[in-house]
Design a protein around this motif. Structure first.
Motif, PDB file in Angstrom:
ATOM      1  N   UNK A  93       0.828  -1.208   0.000  1.00 41.33           N
ATOM      2  CA  UNK A  93       0.000   0.000   0.000  1.00 41.33           C
ATOM      3  C   UNK A  93       0.862   1.258   0.000  1.00 41.33           C
ATOM      4  N   UNK A  94       1.795   1.334   0.920  1.00 44.48           N
ATOM      5  CA  UNK A  94       2.626   2.535   1.037  1.00 44.48           C
ATOM      6  C   UNK A  94       3.626   2.646  -0.107  1.00 44.48           C
ATOM      7  N   UNK A  95       4.300   1.544  -0.434  1.00 43.13           N
ATOM      8  CA  UNK A  95       5.356   1.597  -1.453  1.00 43.13           C
ATOM      9  C   UNK A  95       4.784   1.897  -2.839  1.00 43.13           C
ATOM     10  N   UNK A  96       3.615   1.345  -3.148  1.00 34.06           N
ATOM     11  CA  UNK A  96       2.999   1.636  -4.441  1.00 34.06           C
ATOM     12  C   UNK A  96       2.488   3.072  -4.471  1.00 34.06           C
ATOM     13  N   UNK A  97       1.964   3.547  -3.344  1.00 33.51           N
ATOM     14  CA  UNK A  97       1.496   4.936  -3.267  1.00 33.51           C
ATOM     15  C   UNK A  97       2.645   5.907  -3.534  1.00 33.51           C
ATOM     16  N   UNK A  98       3.831   5.581  -3.025  1.00 30.03           N
ATOM     17  CA  UNK A  98       5.010   6.425  -3.270  1.00 30.03           C
ATOM     18  C   UNK A  98       5.304   6.505  -4.767  1.00 30.03           C
ATOM     19  N   UNK A  99       5.247   5.351  -5.447  1.00 27.60           N
ATOM     20  CA  UNK A  99       5.506   5.330  -6.892  1.00 27.60           C
ATOM     21  C   UNK A  99       4.430   6.094  -7.655  1.00 27.60           C
ATOM     22  N   UNK A 100       3.194   5.983  -7.209  1.00 27.32           N
ATOM     23  CA  UNK A 100       2.103   6.718  -7.851  1.00 27.32           C
ATOM     24  C   UNK A 100       2.310   8.222  -7.715  1.00 27.32           C
ATOM     25  N   UNK A 101       2.736   8.645  -6.549  1.00 29.97           N
ATOM     26  CA  UNK A 101       2.955  10.073  -6.315  1.00 29.97           C
ATOM     27  C   UNK A 101       4.106  10.613  -7.154  1.00 29.97           C
ATOM     28  N   UNK A 102       5.094   9.776  -7.423  1.00 32.57           N
ATOM     29  CA  UNK A 102       6.197  10.192  -8.304  1.00 32.57           C
ATOM     30  C   UNK A 102       5.684  10.470  -9.717  1.00 32.57           C
ATOM     31  N   UNK A 103       4.745   9.643 -10.164  1.00 28.98           N
ATOM     32  CA  UNK A 103       4.201   9.789 -11.514  1.00 28.98           C
ATOM     33  C   UNK A 103       3.162  10.904 -11.591  1.00 28.98           C
ATOM     34  N   UNK A 104       2.414  11.106 -10.515  1.00 31.44           N
ATOM     35  CA  UNK A 104       1.412  12.164 -10.485  1.00 31.44           C
ATOM     36  C   UNK A 104       0.027  11.684 -10.870  1.00 31.44           C
TER      37      UNK A 104
END
Length: 499
Positions: free
Chosen positions: A204-215
Motif C-alpha cells: 500500500x505505502x510503497x505503491x502509493x510512493x511510486x504513484x505520487x512520483x508519476x502524479x
C-alpha cells in the motif's frame, strides 16, 4: 527394428517422467486475494488486471511454478468460507510460497443479502455470531487479523512460506497525495505478519510512493481507469508487481533467489481502431484545420486500444482507393480491429476535371471512364460503390466497420445547420445497412448541436473556411463521435470509449 522402437518409447517415457518429476519438485508461488490480485478470470476482461497476473514475468519460471488463486469480490473471510483456501492448502508442499493480500472487501457489511463478506475490524479474537442472510447458514465471524493469521498458520503447517502484503492503494488523491491504509488493513496485515514472524510487504505505502512520483494525471487513465479507483490496468498491475519484487529483493525471504535479473514484461496486445476519411478527420498540421481524428484518442482507453488515423486531406472515396491508401490500411487490418469510415466532402467534386476526385452520385453500379493527364484510363464508380468496397474488404479481414456521415459545414440554409440528408448521408446509411455495418449519422447529430449553440458560437470553430474546424471544433466533433459509438448497443468499440 522392433527392439529399436521399444527402446525409443522407453526413452520417451523416461523423459516424460523426469519432466513431470521436475515440475512437481519445483516450488510453487501461490497467490490468494481479491480482484486486485486477479480480476475475473485473469484474462484482462474490461482491461482490468491484477498484480498476480504479472508477477510471474519477474520470476524464473524454469525454477518456480506460478498459480494465481485470487478471486474478485472475496474478503479474507469469504475466500475461506467458499473453500478457495482449502483448494490451495491441499496443494501446498514444503518450500512453496503463498502471497496473501486481502482488505479491499473486508470493510463490507458482515451480514446482508448482497455479499455478506465483511470482517470484524482489527486483529483481535472477538467474534460475531450470525445467521447469514445470503448463504442461509449459521456462522461465526472473526476479525480480519484472525482470518489472515489462520491462512499463515495453516500454510506454515504444510511447510510453505507465507508472504503478507498490505492492500494496493486506491486511486484517490488529496492534495497530490495518495491516502494510505496504515491505520487499518495495512497496519493489521503488518501486525499479524510480525506476530507470525513472516515477511511483510507494505504494498500500500510503497505503491502509493511510486504513484505520487508519476502524479495523478499520469496515473489516472493509464495505471487506473477514470471509471474505477480500485482496479488496475495492465500497467498498474505491473507497477504493483514490481513493487512486490523490489521489496522481496531487500528482504530475507528465499523467494528473492528466483527473481530474474533481466525480466521482460509482455503486455497484452492492444486492439486497433483505424480512421479513414478526408481533412475533416485527418491530421492536417494546421491549427485552423484540425480533423476530429486528431482528438478522438482523448475519448478512448488507450491502455487497451490504439487509434491509428489514416485519414488524408483532400481525398474522396475514389481517390483514397485509387491512390492505394485503402490498400495500405487493408493490409494492416487484423481480426477484431475497428475501422471508422467517413467521406463525402470531396466526393461532390468534378469527376473528370481539376482534382479528379469526384465520385459518381448515389449507390448504383454505373461507371464512367476518365482519361487522366498521363493518358491512363480510370473507371470511376459511385460513392456508394467505394464505400461498399471498403466495408466488404474490411469485414473479409475480420475487422469491424463503422460508417459515419460527414461533418456539417458552417453553412446555414434557412437558418438551419447544413445537412446532406438526401445525398451523402442517405447513401452512407443505405450502404451501411445493406452491408450490415454500424452507422452513425454524425452530420445530423452535429447539426443539432450547432443549432443549439447558435451561429455566432459555431462561427468561432471555423477560422479558415466553412469546412474545417479549429481544435475546439474538432474536439466537439470527436466527442460527439465517441458519444455516438458509446450508444451502439452491440458494438464492442463502445467498451473502449471513456467520456
Amino acid at each position: 527394428m522392433r527392439l529399436i522402437k521399444i527402446l525409443f518409447f522407453i526413452s520417451l517415457a523416461v523423459l516424460f517422467i523426469n519432466f513431470t518429476s521436475n515440475q512437481n519438485n519445483k516450488p510453487t508461488v501461490f497467490m490468494v486475494g481479491d480482484s486486485t490480485v486477479k480480476n475475473g478470470k485473469g484474462d484482462g476482461a474490461g482491461g482490468l488486471w491484477g498484480w498476480g497476473d504479472y508477477i510471474g514475468q519477474f520470476l524464473d519460471t524454469t525454477k518456480v511454478n506460478i498459480e494465481n488463486h485470487a478471486l474478485g469480490g472475496t474478503s479474507s473471510r469469504t475466500f475461506q468460507d467458499k473453500g478457495l483456501w482449502t483448494v490451495v492448502l491441499n496443494k501446498l508442499k514444503k518450500g512453496d510460497y503463498v502471497l496473501i493480500q486481502f482488505g479491499h472487501n473486508d470493510d463490507g457489511a458482515i451480514n446482508d443479502s448482497l455479499r455478506a463478506r465483511g470482517t470484524i475490524k482489527g486483529i483481535g479474537n472477538e467474534t460475531q455470531e450470525i445467521d447469514n442472510i445470503l448463504t442461509k447458514k449459521h456462522e461465526i465471524v472473526h476479525s480480519y487479523g484472525w482470518y489472515i493469521q489462520k491462512i499463515i498458520q495453516e500454510a506454515k503447517s504444510k511447510g510453505a512460506i507465507p508472504i503478507v502484503c498490505s492492500p494496493i492503494p486506491r486511486n484517490d488523491w488529496k492534495n497530490g497525495k495518495v491516502p494510505r491504509n496504515n491505520t487499518s488493513y495495512g497496519l493489521w496485515a503488518k501486525q499479524i505478519a510480525e506476530k507470525e514472524k513472516v515477511t511483510f510487504i507494505d504494498l500500500n505505502d510503497k505503491m502509493a510512493i511510486e504513484m505520487e512520483k508519476l502524479g495523478e494525471t499520469k496515473i489516472t487513465g493509464t495505471y487506473f481507469y477514470k471509471r474505477d479507483h480500485t482496479h488496475t490496468s495492465a500497467k498498474g498491475a505491473v507497477l504493483a508487481a514490481s513493487v512486490i519484487i523490489n521489496e522481496l529483493k531487500i528482504s530475507k525471504n528465499s523467494l528473492k533467489k528466483y527473481i530474474l535479473e533481466n525480466h521482460k514484461i509482455v503486455f497484452p496486445p492492444k486492439k486497433k481502431v483505424f480512421l479513414i476519411g478526408d481533412s475533416t478527420m485527418a491530421n492536417n498540421d494546421n491549427p485552423d484545420a484540425v480533423g476530429w481524428g486528431v482528438v478522438f484518442s482523448t475519448y478512448c482507453d488507450t491502455t487497451r486500444i490504439e487509434v491509428i488515423n489514416k485519414a488524408r486531406g483532400g481525398r474522396s472515396t475514389r481517390t483514397f482507393d485509387y491512390e492505394g491508401l485503402w490498400n495500405e490500411v487493408k493490409n494492416e487490418l487484423q481480426p477484431g480491429n475497428f475501422i471508422l469510415i467517413q467521406f463525402g466532402h470531396n466526393d461532390a467534386g468534378a469527376v473528370d476535371k481539376e482534382k479528379l476526385r469526384g465520385s459518381l452520385k448515389g449507390n448504383g453500379d454505373e461507371t464512367q471512364q476518365v482519361i487522366r493527364p498521363d493518358g491512363t484510363k480510370e473507371i470511376v464508380h459511385t460513392f456508394g460503390w467505394y464505400l461498399e468496397k471498403f466495408i466488404r474488404e474490411a469485414k473479409e479481414k475480420g475487422a469491424i466497420p463503422i460508417v459515419l456521415s460527414q461533418t456539417p459545414r458552417n453553412e446555414w440554409p434557412n437558418d438551419k445547420a447544413e445537412r446532406r440528408t438526401e445525398t451523402y448521408n442517405k447513401w452512407s446509411q443505405d450502404v451501411a445497412n445493406k452491408e450490415g455495418a454500424y452507422y452513425i449519422d454524425l452530420n445530423q447529430i452535429m447539426a443539432l448541436k450547432y443549432e443549439a449553440l447558435g451561429k455566432e458560437k459555431v462561427k468561432t470553430y471555423f477560422p479558415k473556411d466553412h469546412t474545417h474546424t479549429d481544435f475546439e471544433g474538432a474536439k466537439l466533433n470527436a466527442l460527439t463521435a465517441a458519444e455516438s459509438i458509446k450508444k451502439l448497443k452491440e458494438c464492442d468499440l463502445k467498451n473502449f470509449i471513456e467520456l
